[in-house]
Scaffold this motif. Structure first.
Motif, PDB file in Angstrom:
ATOM      1  N   ILE A   1      16.472   3.281   8.590  1.00 14.04           N
ATOM      2  CA  ILE A   1      16.786   2.294   7.552  1.00 14.04           C
ATOM      3  C   ILE A   1      16.024   1.033   7.950  1.00 14.04           C
ATOM      4  CG2 ILE A   1      18.632   0.959   6.455  1.00 14.04           C
ATOM      5  CD1 ILE A   1      20.507   3.325   7.033  1.00 14.04           C
ATOM      6  N   ALA A   2      14.951   0.748   7.202  1.00 13.39           N
ATOM      7  CA  ALA A   2      14.042  -0.353   7.564  1.00 13.39           C
ATOM      8  C   ALA A   2      14.348  -1.548   6.676  1.00 13.39           C
ATOM      9  CB  ALA A   2      12.598   0.100   7.396  1.00 13.39           C
ATOM     10  N   ASP A   3      15.035  -2.522   7.251  1.00 19.75           N
ATOM     11  CA  ASP A   3      15.449  -3.698   6.479  1.00 19.75           C
ATOM     12  C   ASP A   3      14.303  -4.715   6.495  1.00 19.75           C
ATOM     13  OD1 ASP A   3      16.613  -5.944   5.385  1.00 19.75           O
ATOM     14  OD2 ASP A   3      18.522  -5.685   6.424  1.00 19.75           O
ATOM     15  N   GLU A   4      13.654  -4.853   5.341  1.00 21.02           N
ATOM     16  CA  GLU A   4      12.465  -5.705   5.246  1.00 21.02           C
ATOM     17  C   GLU A   4      12.703  -6.898   4.325  1.00 21.02           C
ATOM     18  OE1 GLU A   4       9.222  -3.025   4.284  1.00 21.02           O
ATOM     19  OE2 GLU A   4       9.558  -1.890   6.127  1.00 21.02           O
ATOM     20  N   ILE A   5      13.963  -7.345   4.263  1.00 18.73           N
ATOM     21  CA  ILE A   5      14.323  -8.414   3.325  1.00 18.73           C
ATOM     22  C   ILE A   5      13.584  -9.722   3.642  1.00 18.73           C
ATOM     23  CG2 ILE A   5      16.418  -9.115   4.601  1.00 18.73           C
ATOM     24  CD1 ILE A   5      16.401  -8.955   0.826  1.00 18.73           C
ATOM     25  N   TYR A   6      13.173  -9.908   4.912  1.00 14.83           N
ATOM     26  CA  TYR A   6      12.429 -11.144   5.266  1.00 14.83           C
ATOM     27  C   TYR A   6      10.921 -10.927   5.265  1.00 14.83           C
ATOM     28  CZ  TYR A   6      17.005 -12.915   6.513  1.00 14.83           C
ATOM     29  OH  TYR A   6      18.321 -13.300   6.456  1.00 14.83           O
ATOM     30  N   GLU A   7      10.475  -9.840   4.637  1.00 10.45           N
ATOM     31  CA  GLU A   7       9.051  -9.500   4.628  1.00 10.45           C
ATOM     32  C   GLU A   7       8.120 -10.701   4.435  1.00 10.45           C
ATOM     33  OE1 GLU A   7       7.998  -7.048   1.247  1.00 10.45           O
ATOM     34  OE2 GLU A   7       5.888  -7.065   1.783  1.00 10.45           O
ATOM     35  N   HIS A   8       8.424 -11.521   3.444  1.00  4.12           N
ATOM     36  CA  HIS A   8       7.481 -12.584   3.091  1.00  4.12           C
ATOM     37  C   HIS A   8       7.606 -13.825   3.958  1.00  4.12           C
ATOM     38  CE1 HIS A   8       7.182 -10.180  -0.645  1.00  4.12           C
ATOM     39  NE2 HIS A   8       5.923 -10.479  -0.448  1.00  4.12           N
TER      40      HIS A   8
ATOM     41  N   GLY B   1       0.819  -1.222   0.000  1.00  4.50           N
ATOM     42  CA  GLY B   1       0.000   0.000   0.000  1.00  4.50           C
ATOM     43  C   GLY B   1       0.846   1.262   0.000  1.00  4.50           C
ATOM     44  N   LEU B   2       2.070   1.183  -0.528  1.00  8.43           N
ATOM     45  CA  LEU B   2       2.977   2.337  -0.489  1.00  8.43           C
ATOM     46  C   LEU B   2       3.151   2.956  -1.872  1.00  8.43           C
ATOM     47  CD1 LEU B   2       5.810   0.811   1.763  1.00  8.43           C
ATOM     48  CD2 LEU B   2       3.879   2.235   2.469  1.00  8.43           C
ATOM     49  N   ASP B   3       3.150   4.267  -1.918  1.00  8.82           N
ATOM     50  CA  ASP B   3       3.358   4.965  -3.196  1.00  8.82           C
ATOM     51  C   ASP B   3       4.810   5.388  -3.325  1.00  8.82           C
ATOM     52  OD1 ASP B   3       0.757   5.107  -4.474  1.00  8.82           O
ATOM     53  OD2 ASP B   3       0.157   6.198  -2.665  1.00  8.82           O
ATOM     54  N   TYR B   4       5.511   4.748  -4.219  1.00  9.42           N
ATOM     55  CA  TYR B   4       6.882   5.167  -4.558  1.00  9.42           C
ATOM     56  C   TYR B   4       6.984   5.270  -6.065  1.00  9.42           C
ATOM     57  CZ  TYR B   4       8.713   4.550   0.169  1.00  9.42           C
ATOM     58  OH  TYR B   4       8.956   4.681   1.520  1.00  9.42           O
ATOM     59  N   ALA B   5       7.517   6.406  -6.551  1.00  4.26           N
ATOM     60  CA  ALA B   5       7.735   6.583  -7.991  1.00  4.26           C
ATOM     61  C   ALA B   5       9.047   5.893  -8.351  1.00  4.26           C
ATOM     62  CB  ALA B   5       7.810   8.068  -8.307  1.00  4.26           C
ATOM     63  N   PRO B   6       9.225   5.509  -9.627  1.00  2.02           N
ATOM     64  CA  PRO B   6      10.486   4.852 -10.014  1.00  2.02           C
ATOM     65  C   PRO B   6      11.734   5.657  -9.637  1.00  2.02           C
ATOM     66  CG  PRO B   6       8.854   4.561 -11.726  1.00  2.02           C
ATOM     67  CD  PRO B   6       8.230   5.479 -10.706  1.00  2.02           C
TER      68      PRO B   6
ATOM     69  N   GLY C   1       7.413   2.351   6.277  1.00  3.74           N
ATOM     70  CA  GLY C   1       7.004   3.268   5.212  1.00  3.74           C
ATOM     71  C   GLY C   1       5.523   3.611   5.245  1.00  3.74           C
ATOM     72  N   GLU C   2       4.760   2.899   6.092  1.00  4.35           N
ATOM     73  CA  GLU C   2       3.309   3.115   6.117  1.00  4.35           C
ATOM     74  C   GLU C   2       2.909   4.401   6.836  1.00  4.35           C
ATOM     75  OE1 GLU C   2       1.152  -0.387   7.569  1.00  4.35           O
ATOM     76  OE2 GLU C   2       2.644  -1.628   6.568  1.00  4.35           O
ATOM     77  N   PHE C   3       3.827   5.011   7.591  1.00  8.85           N
ATOM     78  CA  PHE C   3       3.463   6.201   8.365  1.00  8.85           C
ATOM     79  C   PHE C   3       3.760   7.447   7.538  1.00  8.85           C
ATOM     80  CE2 PHE C   3       4.799   2.904  11.406  1.00  8.85           C
ATOM     81  CZ  PHE C   3       3.575   2.688  12.025  1.00  8.85           C
ATOM     82  N   GLU C   4       2.702   8.095   7.070  1.00 10.27           N
ATOM     83  CA  GLU C   4       2.864   9.241   6.174  1.00 10.27           C
ATOM     84  C   GLU C   4       3.724  10.343   6.804  1.00 10.27           C
ATOM     85  OE1 GLU C   4       2.442  10.054   3.013  1.00 10.27           O
ATOM     86  OE2 GLU C   4       1.831   7.965   2.715  1.00 10.27           O
ATOM     87  N   ASP C   5       3.563  10.535   8.138  1.00 11.40           N
ATOM     88  CA  ASP C   5       4.295  11.628   8.789  1.00 11.40           C
ATOM     89  C   ASP C   5       5.791  11.323   8.954  1.00 11.40           C
ATOM     90  OD1 ASP C   5       3.461   9.661  10.528  1.00 11.40           O
ATOM     91  OD2 ASP C   5       2.719  10.999  12.088  1.00 11.40           O
ATOM     92  N   LEU C   6       6.194  10.073   8.711  1.00 13.13           N
ATOM     93  CA  LEU C   6       7.620   9.744   8.841  1.00 13.13           C
ATOM     94  C   LEU C   6       8.241   9.398   7.486  1.00 13.13           C
ATOM     95  CD1 LEU C   6       9.632   9.363  11.323  1.00 13.13           C
ATOM     96  CD2 LEU C   6       9.421   6.920  10.876  1.00 13.13           C
ATOM     97  N   LYS C   7       7.389   9.201   6.472  1.00 12.01           N
ATOM     98  CA  LYS C   7       7.844   8.572   5.228  1.00 12.01           C
ATOM     99  C   LYS C   7       9.041   9.284   4.591  1.00 12.01           C
ATOM    100  CE  LYS C   7       6.158   6.801   0.881  1.00 12.01           C
ATOM    101  NZ  LYS C   7       5.293   7.142  -0.226  1.00 12.01           N
ATOM    102  N   GLU C   8       9.110  10.611   4.746  1.00 11.40           N
ATOM    103  CA  GLU C   8      10.223  11.333   4.109  1.00 11.40           C
ATOM    104  C   GLU C   8      11.567  11.065   4.797  1.00 11.40           C
ATOM    105  OE1 GLU C   8       9.990  15.614   6.383  1.00 11.40           O
ATOM    106  OE2 GLU C   8       9.025  15.434   4.414  1.00 11.40           O
ATOM    107  N   ARG C   9      11.519  10.270   5.887  1.00 14.03           N
ATOM    108  CA  ARG C   9      12.771   9.909   6.576  1.00 14.03           C
ATOM    109  C   ARG C   9      12.968   8.398   6.657  1.00 14.03           C
ATOM    110  NH1 ARG C   9      12.952  11.760  12.029  1.00 14.03           N
ATOM    111  NH2 ARG C   9      10.992  12.889  12.180  1.00 14.03           N
TER     112      ARG C   9
END
Ligand code: PMP
Ligand code: GLU
Length: 398
Positions: free
Chosen positions: A203-210, A87-92, A221-229
């Motif tokens: 630095i959010a290491d999510e390599i084991y996400e799945h 559910g995250l918006d990131y441009a290329p 990355g889900e927190f809009e107020d922190l996303k720019e950091r």
């Protein structure tokens, strides 16, 4: 000329996970039957449709330098993955592909840490984080999370570790080496602390996400107020059994991506063209393979937890993700088999290797000297045999 390496390299320790794996291979080469639970990588082959895409890429002559931040179709596939799965918006232009998530973490650290900056690293941690911070001439600041708190730091602990010099927090969830998973609420607690300190980047290491046994993955990355950091680290190594292909990525604010692009452009150029085409197939293809492997890891987790609990002297955690068990083994410290004395977790891992012929990694390298790590990304038979050998080996300690 003997050791005249730079001070920078003399400060650095070799990777304990890779060193233990190497030692295990050496014993195997001598004809000793070792069960290798040291290095963490899926034991499955890469799924067929991904391998087919790589063969096709070779035949279609995708064999030239790729753009430094990665092919546009891969960045698009990653942006699409982040949108549909997280559910995250990131441009290329907020995505940069590297030679494995390891390079992604290192790029991010190099891009933001100045000499003397402090980087908060919850312990137990993945072995490479503090070493990368040292390479960047930063200072690792460890926050200890004990087995009693499920190896997860609290907002109060985070707040207490922050100083005016704090530049970053490296958070790994699901965590290597503990398997702990931060819930959305737990991440939010940490986020509320971070919001008060504008200089800190996560630095959010999510390599084991799945590889998650408790439900939906929660991302910083889900927190809009922190996303720019927030710098998200992820890649194909673990989810798609692609450790050898070396494809990882960051999703981050554009200024950080640009910085990493500059570094990567001078250091390695863009990652392997063939592997990138394979990664496109991984992200755009059928995701059933990911779920099948996750289920296998979950079954093995249940098996290893059950068997480890039957070993007298071990205190066993219940991992919620990744593929590592990180039991406490300190009850064996000070004991001996008559030949050697177990003084710490590295001695314990070495004892298991030399006497039990099971390769594990001592917790010292992960900032948790009371524990040791077993990777259960291996067959049920290997898990059963390894735990049988461990039980037998520790029974000799008095
Ligand atoms: N982060 C963590 C926590 C890991 O365990 C690993 C695997 N060694 C990596 C990053 C690096 O992954 P890759 O193999 O894609 O470089
Ligand atoms: N993630 C693996 C591990 O921790 C790979 C080894 C490494 O890159 O250090 O065992």
């Amino acid at each position: 000329m003997s050791n005249q390496l730079s001070d920078r390299l003399n400060r650095l320790s070799p990777s304990a996970t890779l060193a233990m794996s190497q030692k295990s291979s050496e014993l195997q080469a001598q004809g000793i039957d070792v069960v290798n639970m040291s290095v963490g990588e899926p034991d499955f082959p890469t799924p067929q449709h991904i391998k087919d895409a790589a063969v096709k890429a070779i035949e279609e002559n995708w064999t030239k330098y790729s753009p430094v931040p990665g092919y546009p179709d891969l960045k698009k596939a990653i942006a699409n993955k982040l949108k549909t799965e997280n559910g995250l918006d990131y441009a290329p232009n907020q995505i940069l592909v590297s030679n494995g998530a390891k390079q992604s973490v290192c790029n991010a650290i190099m891009a933001i840490v100045n000499a003397g900056d402090e980087v908060i690293i919850p312990a137990p941690y993945w072995v490479s984080y503090p070493q990368m911070v040292l390479l960047a001439e930063g200072t690792p600041v460890f926050v200890e999370a004990k087995i009693e708190q499920d190896f997860k730091i609290t907002p109060e602990q985070l707040e207490a570790a922050i100083t005016p010099k704090t530049r970053a927090l490296i958070l790994c969830s699901p965590c290597n080496p503990t398997g702990s998973v931060y819930s959305k609420e737990e991440l939010e607690g940490l986020k509320n602390v971070l919001l008060k300190h504008e200089r800190i980047i996560v630095i959010a290491d999510e390599i084991y996400e799945h590889i998650n046994y408790v439900g939906k993955h929660a991302s910083m990355g889900e927190f809009e107020d922190l996303k720019e950091r927030v710098v998200i680290i992820n890649g194909v190594s673990k989810a798609y059994a692609m450790t050898g292909w070396r494809i990882g990525f960051i999703a981050a604010p554009e200024w950080i991506v640009k910085g990493c692009n500059k570094l990567q452009g001078q250091y390695t150029s863009g990652p392997c063209s063939i592997s990138q085409k394979a990664a496109v197939a991984a992200y755009n293809g059928d995701q059933q393979c990911v779920e099948e492997m996750r289920q296998a890891f979950e079954r093995r987790k249940d098996l290893i937890v059950k068997l480890a609990k039957e070993v007298p002297g071990l205190e066993v955690n219940n991992p919620e993700g990744a593929f590592y068990l990180f039991p406490k083994c300190s009850s064996f410290f000070g004991k001996t088999d008559g030949e050697r004395v177990i003084k710490n977790s590295t001695d314990f891992a070495m004892y298991l290797l030399e006497v039990g012929h099971v390769a594990t990694v001592g917790g010292d390298a992960f900032g948790a000297p009371e524990c040791f790590r077993m990777s259960y990304a291996t067959s049920d038979e290997n898990i059963i045999e390894a735990l049988r050998r461990i039980k037998e080996a520790v029974a000799k300690l008095r």
